[in-house]
Every structure is written in C-alpha cells, then in structure tokens.
Write a protein that holds these residues in place. Structure first.
Motif, PDB file in Angstrom:
ATOM      1  N   LEU A 210      66.609 -18.244  -1.254  1.00 49.78           N
ATOM      2  CA  LEU A 210      67.480 -18.500  -0.097  1.00 49.78           C
ATOM      3  C   LEU A 210      66.667 -18.425   1.187  1.00 49.78           C
ATOM      4  O   LEU A 210      66.171 -17.359   1.566  1.00 49.78           O
ATOM      5  CB  LEU A 210      68.616 -17.475  -0.068  1.00 49.78           C
ATOM      6  CG  LEU A 210      69.473 -17.395  -1.331  1.00 49.78           C
ATOM      7  CD1 LEU A 210      70.656 -16.469  -1.116  1.00 49.78           C
ATOM      8  CD2 LEU A 210      69.955 -18.773  -1.776  1.00 49.78           C
ATOM      9  N   ASP A 211      66.533 -19.577   1.834  1.00 48.57           N
ATOM     10  CA  ASP A 211      65.758 -19.687   3.077  1.00 48.57           C
ATOM     11  C   ASP A 211      66.765 -20.005   4.177  1.00 48.57           C
ATOM     12  O   ASP A 211      67.240 -21.138   4.297  1.00 48.57           O
ATOM     13  CB  ASP A 211      64.711 -20.799   2.891  1.00 48.57           C
ATOM     14  CG  ASP A 211      63.762 -20.927   4.078  1.00 48.57           C
ATOM     15  OD1 ASP A 211      64.052 -20.363   5.151  1.00 48.57           O
ATOM     16  OD2 ASP A 211      62.732 -21.611   3.923  1.00 48.57           O
ATOM     17  N   MET A 212      67.146 -18.985   4.963  1.00 46.51           N
ATOM     18  CA  MET A 212      68.228 -19.142   5.938  1.00 46.51           C
ATOM     19  C   MET A 212      67.893 -18.313   7.178  1.00 46.51           C
ATOM     20  O   MET A 212      67.438 -17.170   7.052  1.00 46.51           O
ATOM     21  CB  MET A 212      69.559 -18.648   5.352  1.00 46.51           C
ATOM     22  CG  MET A 212      69.870 -19.250   3.984  1.00 46.51           C
ATOM     23  SD  MET A 212      71.479 -18.802   3.320  1.00 46.51           S
ATOM     24  CE  MET A 212      71.234 -17.100   2.831  1.00 46.51           C
TER      25      MET A 212
ATOM     26  N   GLY B   2      52.436 -20.503   6.771  1.00 47.65           N
ATOM     27  CA  GLY B   2      53.437 -20.115   7.772  1.00 47.65           C
ATOM     28  C   GLY B   2      53.179 -20.839   9.073  1.00 47.65           C
ATOM     29  O   GLY B   2      52.258 -21.660   9.166  1.00 47.65           O
ATOM     30  N   HIS B   3      53.977 -20.522  10.067  1.00 47.67           N
ATOM     31  CA  HIS B   3      53.967 -21.301  11.307  1.00 47.67           C
ATOM     32  C   HIS B   3      54.422 -20.431  12.470  1.00 47.67           C
ATOM     33  O   HIS B   3      54.988 -19.348  12.260  1.00 47.67           O
ATOM     34  CB  HIS B   3      54.909 -22.507  11.159  1.00 47.67           C
ATOM     35  CG  HIS B   3      56.267 -22.124  10.606  1.00 47.67           C
ATOM     36  ND1 HIS B   3      57.287 -21.647  11.387  1.00 47.67           N
ATOM     37  CD2 HIS B   3      56.746 -22.116   9.326  1.00 47.67           C
ATOM     38  CE1 HIS B   3      58.341 -21.377  10.622  1.00 47.67           C
ATOM     39  NE2 HIS B   3      58.038 -21.641   9.361  1.00 47.67           N
ATOM     40  N   PHE B   4      54.220 -20.929  13.694  1.00 50.55           N
ATOM     41  CA  PHE B   4      54.773 -20.253  14.871  1.00 50.55           C
ATOM     42  C   PHE B   4      56.296 -20.330  14.797  1.00 50.55           C
ATOM     43  O   PHE B   4      56.852 -21.324  14.335  1.00 50.55           O
ATOM     44  CB  PHE B   4      54.317 -20.934  16.169  1.00 50.55           C
ATOM     45  CG  PHE B   4      52.826 -20.901  16.385  1.00 50.55           C
ATOM     46  CD1 PHE B   4      52.100 -19.749  16.135  1.00 50.55           C
ATOM     47  CD2 PHE B   4      52.155 -22.018  16.858  1.00 50.55           C
ATOM     48  CE1 PHE B   4      50.728 -19.714  16.345  1.00 50.55           C
ATOM     49  CE2 PHE B   4      50.790 -21.993  17.070  1.00 50.55           C
ATOM     50  CZ  PHE B   4      50.076 -20.837  16.819  1.00 50.55           C
TER      51      PHE B   4
ATOM     52  N   CYS C 284      70.534 -24.523   6.009  1.00 50.85           N
ATOM     53  CA  CYS C 284      70.296 -23.501   4.982  1.00 50.85           C
ATOM     54  C   CYS C 284      69.764 -24.132   3.690  1.00 50.85           C
ATOM     55  O   CYS C 284      70.293 -25.134   3.208  1.00 50.85           O
ATOM     56  CB  CYS C 284      71.591 -22.750   4.667  1.00 50.85           C
ATOM     57  SG  CYS C 284      72.154 -21.735   6.025  1.00 50.85           S
ATOM     58  N   ILE C 285      68.729 -23.503   3.155  1.00 49.70           N
ATOM     59  CA  ILE C 285      68.077 -23.955   1.918  1.00 49.70           C
ATOM     60  C   ILE C 285      68.474 -22.955   0.837  1.00 49.70           C
ATOM     61  O   ILE C 285      68.033 -21.805   0.869  1.00 49.70           O
ATOM     62  CB  ILE C 285      66.539 -23.965   2.130  1.00 49.70           C
ATOM     63  CG1 ILE C 285      66.158 -24.924   3.276  1.00 49.70           C
ATOM     64  CG2 ILE C 285      65.806 -24.315   0.838  1.00 49.70           C
ATOM     65  CD1 ILE C 285      64.700 -24.787   3.740  1.00 49.70           C
ATOM     66  N   CYS C 286      69.355 -23.371  -0.086  1.00 51.39           N
ATOM     67  CA  CYS C 286      69.914 -22.405  -1.061  1.00 51.39           C
ATOM     68  C   CYS C 286      69.778 -22.875  -2.507  1.00 51.39           C
ATOM     69  O   CYS C 286      70.773 -22.931  -3.242  1.00 51.39           O
ATOM     70  CB  CYS C 286      71.394 -22.161  -0.759  1.00 51.39           C
ATOM     71  SG  CYS C 286      71.709 -21.557   0.884  1.00 51.39           S
TER      72      CYS C 286
ATOM     73  N   ILE D 286      58.752 -15.872  -0.436  1.00 51.75           N
ATOM     74  CA  ILE D 286      59.127 -14.678   0.334  1.00 51.75           C
ATOM     75  C   ILE D 286      58.650 -14.933   1.749  1.00 51.75           C
ATOM     76  O   ILE D 286      57.461 -15.199   1.967  1.00 51.75           O
ATOM     77  CB  ILE D 286      58.473 -13.405  -0.260  1.00 51.75           C
ATOM     78  CG1 ILE D 286      58.942 -13.204  -1.716  1.00 51.75           C
ATOM     79  CG2 ILE D 286      58.816 -12.185   0.596  1.00 51.75           C
ATOM     80  CD1 ILE D 286      58.268 -12.042  -2.431  1.00 51.75           C
ATOM     81  N   GLU D 287      59.575 -14.894   2.696  1.00 51.11           N
ATOM     82  CA  GLU D 287      59.232 -15.284   4.071  1.00 51.11           C
ATOM     83  C   GLU D 287      59.713 -14.248   5.072  1.00 51.11           C
ATOM     84  O   GLU D 287      60.892 -13.908   5.130  1.00 51.11           O
ATOM     85  CB  GLU D 287      59.877 -16.645   4.401  1.00 51.11           C
ATOM     86  CG  GLU D 287      59.598 -17.099   5.819  1.00 51.11           C
ATOM     87  CD  GLU D 287      60.083 -18.510   6.102  1.00 51.11           C
ATOM     88  OE1 GLU D 287      61.044 -18.974   5.433  1.00 51.11           O
ATOM     89  OE2 GLU D 287      59.521 -19.162   6.998  1.00 51.11           O
ATOM     90  N   SER D 288      58.766 -13.762   5.871  1.00 53.04           N
ATOM     91  CA  SER D 288      59.069 -12.802   6.942  1.00 53.04           C
ATOM     92  C   SER D 288      58.491 -13.325   8.250  1.00 53.04           C
ATOM     93  O   SER D 288      57.596 -14.170   8.234  1.00 53.04           O
ATOM     94  CB  SER D 288      58.418 -11.451   6.645  1.00 53.04           C
ATOM     95  OG  SER D 288      58.853 -10.932   5.413  1.00 53.04           O
TER      96      SER D 288
ATOM     97  N   LEU E 210      61.150 -27.655  -1.964  1.00 50.07           N
ATOM     98  CA  LEU E 210      60.866 -26.825  -0.784  1.00 50.07           C
ATOM     99  C   LEU E 210      61.994 -26.851   0.243  1.00 50.07           C
ATOM    100  O   LEU E 210      62.385 -25.813   0.758  1.00 50.07           O
ATOM    101  CB  LEU E 210      59.544 -27.254  -0.143  1.00 50.07           C
ATOM    102  CG  LEU E 210      58.313 -27.181  -1.053  1.00 50.07           C
ATOM    103  CD1 LEU E 210      57.065 -27.614  -0.297  1.00 50.07           C
ATOM    104  CD2 LEU E 210      58.133 -25.786  -1.641  1.00 50.07           C
ATOM    105  N   HIS E 211      62.473 -28.041   0.573  1.00 55.75           N
ATOM    106  CA  HIS E 211      63.545 -28.139   1.572  1.00 55.75           C
ATOM    107  C   HIS E 211      64.828 -28.678   0.940  1.00 55.75           C
ATOM    108  O   HIS E 211      65.452 -29.622   1.433  1.00 55.75           O
ATOM    109  CB  HIS E 211      63.092 -28.979   2.787  1.00 55.75           C
ATOM    110  CG  HIS E 211      62.173 -28.221   3.696  1.00 55.75           C
ATOM    111  ND1 HIS E 211      61.562 -28.778   4.787  1.00 55.75           N
ATOM    112  CD2 HIS E 211      61.773 -26.913   3.683  1.00 55.75           C
ATOM    113  CE1 HIS E 211      60.805 -27.850   5.396  1.00 55.75           C
ATOM    114  NE2 HIS E 211      60.924 -26.718   4.734  1.00 55.75           N
ATOM    115  N   TYR E 212      65.228 -28.058  -0.155  1.00 53.93           N
ATOM    116  CA  TYR E 212      66.518 -28.317  -0.803  1.00 53.93           C
ATOM    117  C   TYR E 212      67.632 -27.992   0.209  1.00 53.93           C
ATOM    118  O   TYR E 212      67.411 -27.267   1.165  1.00 53.93           O
ATOM    119  CB  TYR E 212      66.596 -27.391  -2.014  1.00 53.93           C
ATOM    120  CG  TYR E 212      67.806 -27.540  -2.901  1.00 53.93           C
ATOM    121  CD1 TYR E 212      67.855 -28.513  -3.887  1.00 53.93           C
ATOM    122  CD2 TYR E 212      68.885 -26.670  -2.766  1.00 53.93           C
ATOM    123  CE1 TYR E 212      68.961 -28.623  -4.724  1.00 53.93           C
ATOM    124  CE2 TYR E 212      69.993 -26.780  -3.599  1.00 53.93           C
ATOM    125  CZ  TYR E 212      70.031 -27.755  -4.579  1.00 53.93           C
ATOM    126  OH  TYR E 212      71.112 -27.850  -5.391  1.00 53.93           O
TER     127      TYR E 212
HETATM  128  N1  GLY Z   1      62.795 -22.866   6.792  1.00 58.45           N
HETATM  129  C1  GLY Z   1      61.724 -23.785   6.852  1.00 58.45           C
HETATM  130  C2  GLY Z   1      60.430 -23.114   6.756  1.00 58.45           C
HETATM  131  O1  GLY Z   1      60.353 -22.085   6.131  1.00 58.45           O
HETATM  132  O2  GLY Z   1      59.479 -23.490   7.363  1.00 58.45           O
END
Ligand code: GLY
Ligand code: MN
Ligand code: MN
Length: 489
Positions: free
Chosen positions: A276-278, A370-372, A244-246, A452-454, A255-257
């Motif tokens: 929050l990237d989780m 983004g990525h696969f 978890c990145i918080c 913001i990540e979806s 970026l990857h805290y």
């Molecule tokens: N959670 C890592 C990334 O967003 O790629």
C-alpha cells in the motif's frame, strides 16, 4: 464527536511563504550580483487555472500550481503574482469574477481581502498587471520580467511562463528563474519540514488504521477508502499527494498500480501480500509512504524472506544517509543488500559483485531508490546543473543522482518485485541466466512484490525518519493483531 486521531490539522502561517520568497530573493540577488546585472524588474508567475472535464461543465477540483503555491500559498485559481526584484515587494493579481459567482460559488472577495489574507504588500486585478508593473518603474526604463520556464525532469514537461495582456511591452528573461527557484525548493525550511511532518503523521496513522482493519475477502479499494477517510475526516487532507496504489497478491509487482486500468478492485485472498503506497497532502505539502504486509496478518517464510531483504536495504540506506553521500551509491547499496538476501535465500547463485556489475539489481528493484519530497511527490531539482541520467537498468529511473545536503527531504523506498516482464527475459539472457536458481525462483511466480517507503530529512550529521509506521515483522504482525502503536513500554 470523538476523534479517531491524536492529531489536529495545524493552522499554517503565511510566514512560511514569506520565507520562501525571501529565500528566492536572496538567491536571485546573489546570482545577479555575480553577473553584475542590476536589481531591476519583477519575478512574475502565473498561477494554475481550473479545468473542466473534457467538453462538459464538470470542474475538476483545483489544486494550485506547485511553484506558485511555494511562493504565495494561494489556493484559488486564476491568479498572478509579481515580486519586485529590488526590494521583495509582492503584488498579487486576482481574477475579476462575474456577479453570479456569488450565487453559485461563494462570496466575491476584493483585492484588499487577498492582500490581508495572503500577507502581501499589494493586491490588484489581473487586467491591471501591465499598468501596475509599468507604473512602478515610471521614468526608469522598461522593467525586466523574470518568467518561469524550464524542464521538469520527472515528467519531461515544461513550466509554462506567464502570459497576460500587454506582456509584449516588457523585456523577458526565461532562463534565470527556474533553476534558482527549483534549488530553493530542494532545501526545505523548518516551517516546510513541519508541514511535511504533519502530512507524514496523519498518513502514518491512516496506514496503521488500514493494517488494523484489513481482512481477507475485502476489495483493494476498501483499503484505499479507509486511508482516504482517515486522512480527510481527522486530518483535513482533501488532496492526496498521488493516486493511492493498493495492489495485493500478484498485482503488487506493478509499481504504479491503482491507475484507471488497474483500479484497486481485486478481492484480497488468503496468502496475498498487500503493498500500500498512499500519502496525504496538507496545505500543498505531501507525504509518500509504502507499507507491505500479508493480508491475513501472518508472514509466510517466503514473504518474510523478501520483506526482510527490503527492510534491511531500507535500514542500511538510512544508517548511511548524511550530507555529502551520493544518492547513486545509496541506490547501489540497496540493490546489494537485496541481492545478498536473495542469494542467502537460495533464489540467486554466484558472486553479488558480479550481479551488481551485470545490473541484476534492476530486475528486482526496477525503480530508483527514492526522490525529493515536498509540494510535489516527486519534488523537482533532481537533475539541475546539467546532471545526466545513468542509462542502465534500475539506475535510469533514479529521480536524482545528487549528493545529499542538509535540509533535503528524501524518500527511501527500496523494493523487490517478481514481475515476469523483466524476470523472464533476464532468466533467458546469456549474461544473467547463470545467477538464477531456476527451481527456487519458480516458487515466486505470482508472489508480487514488497516495497517499504519512508520520508527522511537530511540533518547536519545524518538523517531523521519522519514516517512512523511499524516496520519489523513482529511489529507489523502485532499491530495487525490489535496491539497499540507506538507500542506501550
Ligand atoms: N508514490 C509514488 C512513489 O513512491 O514515488
Ligand atoms: Mn516515492
Ligand atoms: Mn510512494
């Protein structure tokens, strides 16, 4: 017990992995028929092995190797598996376990149990691999083994080809399997999409739970803990897709805290932004979600400016995504929307096309768009068929430069960060300094960043957003103030 979730962890049918194997076999048959090679031999994979912590007897919780998980769905360590190339028959090889396994670790299951449980054609022990494979080809030459060997273009690590006692007797092919199997993983089946959807649903719900309960004065790890509790307690997710990145406040530009050196341990202060990237994982399939919001529940005007710049980029990309669209073009579109907003907000000056040509976008969005997403958070296949990375700021971090195809699952994760290690050299660079409104940008020193990540599934005509979090500022503020989500109409 009352559940804190509207979701139930789903039963996963082994049919999912049977279909994955069928897909591989079709692809392999097609490949072999093009090169007029016989359908002769076995695909042979070695599953993951358990690891102990350094020199101690502490066993890290095992998670299956991803290609092995894709084809066989086996959750235990120490397995091998073979697929007969001619007819798809699948043989699992289970490790022989010592008697005291039953005392310390649980019941010792026999091969017949694994045959039934994992819905394969046959199951034996791992010390029988050579003899079982030879026997099946008695009188018709040495079977060829298609082994998994190839580069992971995110880590630069190589898949480890299977090794077992007696392998020297067999002919080996180390080049065919990896690109074919990787390509199978790029395009998801409906059953795979359903699992990724579940991981997204429970993770979206957990993000909302965190938003509702966050308070100034908490520690970042308490936000992590709330997420983990929700996805495990109600979602049955024992693993996360990634640590978890918080970060909050200034940390949100990292970026990857959340790694061992930055262990989510800052105290939340009034005025901080949280990023929050989780994402939770369920039956090997994962999610990857980022929500950004002010920890006190109310956006300042500067936070609104940066947040909306990123949200506009996120939405602009999603509205363009469909088969045939270049991912590089989408990355540049996201940069363009962000740079335009920064110009409107008086942080930048000059022509946005000049900024794009000077690669200014990579200073603010210092990662790929983004990525696969699938069994791995950064699912493989981004640079198959000799595709090359573009060696320019920002673009060099793209995890794929491919065109979109129906059935791909992609993250869309634009971000805008104020990280001194990139900004200060840029502000002093002869090519870039002219774009900065130095007075205004100083106000953003210590701001941190917004992402913001979806997760999106590419459909025949567009795409579908699997992530169900509040995104508009008024929605985020309402949910943080206790409003229901989704909103009651
Ligand atoms: N959670 C890592 C990334 O967003 O790629
Ligand atoms: Mn991601
Ligand atoms: Mn992420």
């Amino acid at each position: 017990m009352a559940s804190g979730s509207s979701l139930l962890p789903p039963q996963v049918p082994m049919e999912l992995h049977i279909r994955n194997r069928k897909k591989l076999l079709e692809s392999l048959h097609q490949h072999l028929s093009h090169s007029s090679r016989p359908l002769h031999g076995f695909v042979l994979l070695q599953g993951g092995e358990e690891h102990m912590r350094h020199d101690t007897d502490h066993v890290d919780l095992f998670r299956q190797e991803s290609y092995f998980a894709y084809l066989f769905g086996v959750k235990e360590p120490g397995f091998y598996a073979a697929i007969d190339v001619a007819n798809g028959e699948t043989i699992l090889f289970a490790p022989r376990l010592p008697d005291d396994y039953a005392v310390w670790l649980g019941e010792i299951n026999q091969p017949s149990y694994f045959k039934e449980h994992y819905k394969v054609d046959k199951a034996c022990f791992t010390n029988e691999i050579a003899s079982v494979l030879e026997q099946r080809y008695q009188g018709s030459g040495t079977p060829l083994l298609f082994l998994l060997y190839g580069l992971n273009t995110d880590s630069n690590n190589f898949a480890k080809p299977a090794e077992f006692q007696g392998i020297d007797k067999f002919d080996k092919d180390l080049t065919t399997l990896h690109p074919l199997l990787t390509e199978c993983r790029v395009i998801k089946t409906e059953m795979e999409i359903a699992l990724i959807q579940y991981a997204n649903d429970i993770s979206s719900e957990a993000h909302i739970e965190v938003m509702r309960n966050v308070k100034v004065g908490m520690k970042e790890y308490q936000l992590e803990s709330m997420f983990l509790h929700h996805t495990y307690m109600y979602g049955g997710c024992r693993h996360c897709s990634y640590t978890c990145i918080c970060p909050t406040g200034e940390n949100s530009a990292i970026l990857h805290y959340g790694n061992a050196a930055t262990p989510n341990d800052k105290t939340l202060e009034d005025g901080d932004i949280a990023l929050l990237d989780m994402g939770a994982e369920y039956h090997f399939y994962g999610s990857d979600i980022t929500c950004s919001f002010p920890v006190n529940g109310k956006f300042t005007s500067d936070q609104s400016l940066i947040y909306n710049a990123v949200l506009d980029a996120h939405n602009a990309v999603i509205s363009e995504m469909k088969p045939g669209v270049s991912w590089v073009d989408m990355h540049i579109l996201a940069e363009k929307v962000i740079l335009e907003s920064l110009k409107k907000g008086n942080i930048l000056v000059g022509d946005v096309n000049d900024m794009l040509s000077a690669r200014l976008g990579g200073i603010f969005m210092s990662h790929g768009l983004g990525h696969f997403l699938g069994i791995d958070t950064h699912d493989p296949g981004g640079y198959l068929k000799d595709l090359k990375r573009i060696n320019e700021p920002g673009l060099k971090y793209l995890r794929t430069v491919r065109e979109l195809q129906e059935g791909m699952v992609m993250t869309v994760e634009p971000g805008c960060y104020f990280n001194d290690s990139l900004l200060l050299p840029a502000m002093n660079s002869p090519q870039l300094s002219k774009f900065f409104n130095q007075k205004v940008i100083n106000r953003f020193h210590g701001f941190g960043g917004v992402r913001i990540e979806s997760a999106l599934v590419v459909t025949a005509t567009g795409c579908y957003n699997m992530t169900k979090c509040p995104r508009e500022i008024h929605e985020v503020e309402a949910v943080m103030a206790g409003a229901p989500w989704p909103p009651k109409i």
